[in-house]
Design a protein around this motif. Structure first.
Motif, short mmCIF file in Angstrom:
data_model
loop_
_atom_site.label_atom_id
_atom_site.label_comp_id
_atom_site.label_asym_id
_atom_site.label_seq_id
_atom_site.Cartn_x
_atom_site.Cartn_y
_atom_site.Cartn_z
N GLU A 224 -46.99 39.72 12.43
CA GLU A 224 -47.81 38.88 11.56
C GLU A 224 -46.95 38.19 10.51
O GLU A 224 -47.11 36.99 10.24
N VAL A 225 -46.02 38.93 9.93
CA VAL A 225 -45.10 38.35 8.94
C VAL A 225 -44.27 37.24 9.57
O VAL A 225 -44.12 36.15 9.00
N THR A 226 -43.74 37.52 10.75
CA THR A 226 -42.93 36.52 11.45
C THR A 226 -43.73 35.26 11.75
O THR A 226 -43.24 34.13 11.57
N ASP A 227 -44.97 35.44 12.19
CA ASP A 227 -45.82 34.29 12.51
C ASP A 227 -46.10 33.45 11.27
O ASP A 227 -46.12 32.21 11.34
N ILE A 228 -46.33 34.11 10.14
CA ILE A 228 -46.61 33.38 8.90
C ILE A 228 -45.42 32.53 8.50
O ILE A 228 -45.55 31.34 8.16
N TRP A 229 -44.23 33.13 8.54
CA TRP A 229 -43.04 32.37 8.15
C TRP A 229 -42.69 31.29 9.17
O TRP A 229 -42.22 30.20 8.80
N HIS A 230 -42.94 31.56 10.44
CA HIS A 230 -42.69 30.54 11.47
C HIS A 230 -43.59 29.32 11.23
O HIS A 230 -43.13 28.17 11.31
N ALA A 231 -44.85 29.58 10.92
CA ALA A 231 -45.78 28.48 10.65
C ALA A 231 -45.36 27.72 9.39
O ALA A 231 -45.45 26.49 9.33
N HIS A 232 -44.87 28.46 8.39
CA HIS A 232 -44.42 27.83 7.15
C HIS A 232 -43.24 26.91 7.41
O HIS A 232 -43.22 25.75 6.97
N PHE A 233 -42.24 27.41 8.13
CA PHE A 233 -41.07 26.59 8.43
C PHE A 233 -41.44 25.39 9.31
O PHE A 233 -40.89 24.30 9.14
N SER A 234 -42.36 25.61 10.23
CA SER A 234 -42.78 24.51 11.10
C SER A 234 -43.41 23.38 10.30
O SER A 234 -43.17 22.20 10.56
N ARG A 235 -44.21 23.75 9.29
CA ARG A 235 -44.82 22.72 8.44
C ARG A 235 -43.76 21.98 7.64
O ARG A 235 -43.82 20.75 7.49
N HIS B 188 -52.91 33.54 5.63
CA HIS B 188 -51.66 33.25 6.34
C HIS B 188 -50.67 32.52 5.44
O HIS B 188 -49.82 31.76 5.93
N ASP B 189 -50.75 32.77 4.15
CA ASP B 189 -49.80 32.18 3.22
C ASP B 189 -48.59 33.10 3.07
O ASP B 189 -48.71 34.32 3.20
N ILE B 190 -47.42 32.52 2.79
CA ILE B 190 -46.22 33.33 2.65
C ILE B 190 -46.32 34.29 1.46
O ILE B 190 -45.67 35.34 1.45
N SER B 191 -47.15 33.96 0.47
CA SER B 191 -47.34 34.88 -0.65
C SER B 191 -48.08 36.13 -0.22
O SER B 191 -47.93 37.19 -0.83
#
Length: 253
Positions: A202-213, A172-175
């Motif tokens: 899945e892509v949206t969820d990964i970036w959402h989690a990244h921005f949330s962090r 679930h990393d942005i890379s």
């Protein structure tokens, strides 16, 4: 021809012209082995600096969609890498990958395939090739086959990209999200919308989690929500400001 020479100058030569002088200058006479060794170390250091500089310039042009300008810089990076590390070194693979990506962007698919074949041959001969490099190789192969309309082969390589990226960075990393994104595009082109939508999610969820962090980290140190800037360079999770080029990096590199 004149146009290619001009492109070469604008792309990279103007930036490295002065740096080439000490490399192309004949060695002076050394009075001792110690001086000779020091001179060789300095020369190697300068060449490695040129490898790094030309690679970054080529990568920047690719991020900006300036594929034609990227080619001369990437070729310089390849030549300096060969001169520094030899013709079969893993250090050549990043240059081959940028050349392939730029060639694909220009629609020169045969040339792109040749560059990727060179990169793939080096990777296959290297027992300790990193997961990150293998991820980038398979991503480029996936994009090449997608451009050629060979979707099954494209999906095979994009699946390999996701696997190696997951090993290197986590599932679930942005890379890793770039592999999901390109795979979704292939399924979209095949009109398999359910699968494509699932992967886009899945892509949206990964970036959402990244921005949330990022927001959580900054909100712990800032006094008010109005001060939160998710693009700040000061956030330890992300060393660079997130721009269009950064998005392209995670999706295309």
């Amino acid at each position: 021809d004149v146009d290619h020479q001009k492109a070469d100058w604008v792309s990279i030569h103007e930036k490295i012209c002065q740096l080439l002088i000490p490399i192309r200058t004949s060695f002076p006479f050394f009075n001792s082995e110690k001086e000779r060794k020091h001179g060789m170390e300095q020369l190697l250091h300068r060449k490695k600096h040129l490898v790094d500089l030309t690679h970054k310039v080529a990568q920047k042009f690719v991020f900006e969609g300036k594929h034609e300008e990227a080619i001369p810089a990437a070729l310089h990076s390849l030549r300096f890498s060969i001169d520094t590390c030899g013709p079969d070194s893993m250090e050549l693979v990043p240059a081959y990958l940028i050349l392939a990506e730029a060639s694909t962007g220009l629609g020169h698919l045969t040339q792109a395939e040749e560059y990727l074949s060179q990169a793939q041959w080096i990777v296959l001969k290297t027992s300790d090739c990193s997961n990150g490099i293998q991820s980038k190789l398979h991503r480029n192969l996936g994009l090449l086959y997608a451009a050629k309309g060979n979707f099954e082969e494209s999906l095979y390589h994009l699946a390999a990209d996701i696997y190696f990226a997951s090993c290197a960075f986590g599932t679930h990393d942005i890379s890793t999200s770039g592999g999901y994104f390109h795979m979704a595009n292939v399924f979209f082109r095949q009109n398999k919308m359910d699968i494509a939508d699932s992967l886009y999610t899945e892509v949206t969820d990964i970036w959402h989690a990244h921005f949330s962090r990022l927001i959580q980290v900054q909100s712990q140190t800032l006094t008010s929500p109005a001060e939160i800037n998710i693009l700040s360079e000061e956030v330890e999770i992300s060393e660079e400001p997130l721009s269009k080029s950064n998005f392209q990096y995670y999706y295309y590199s």
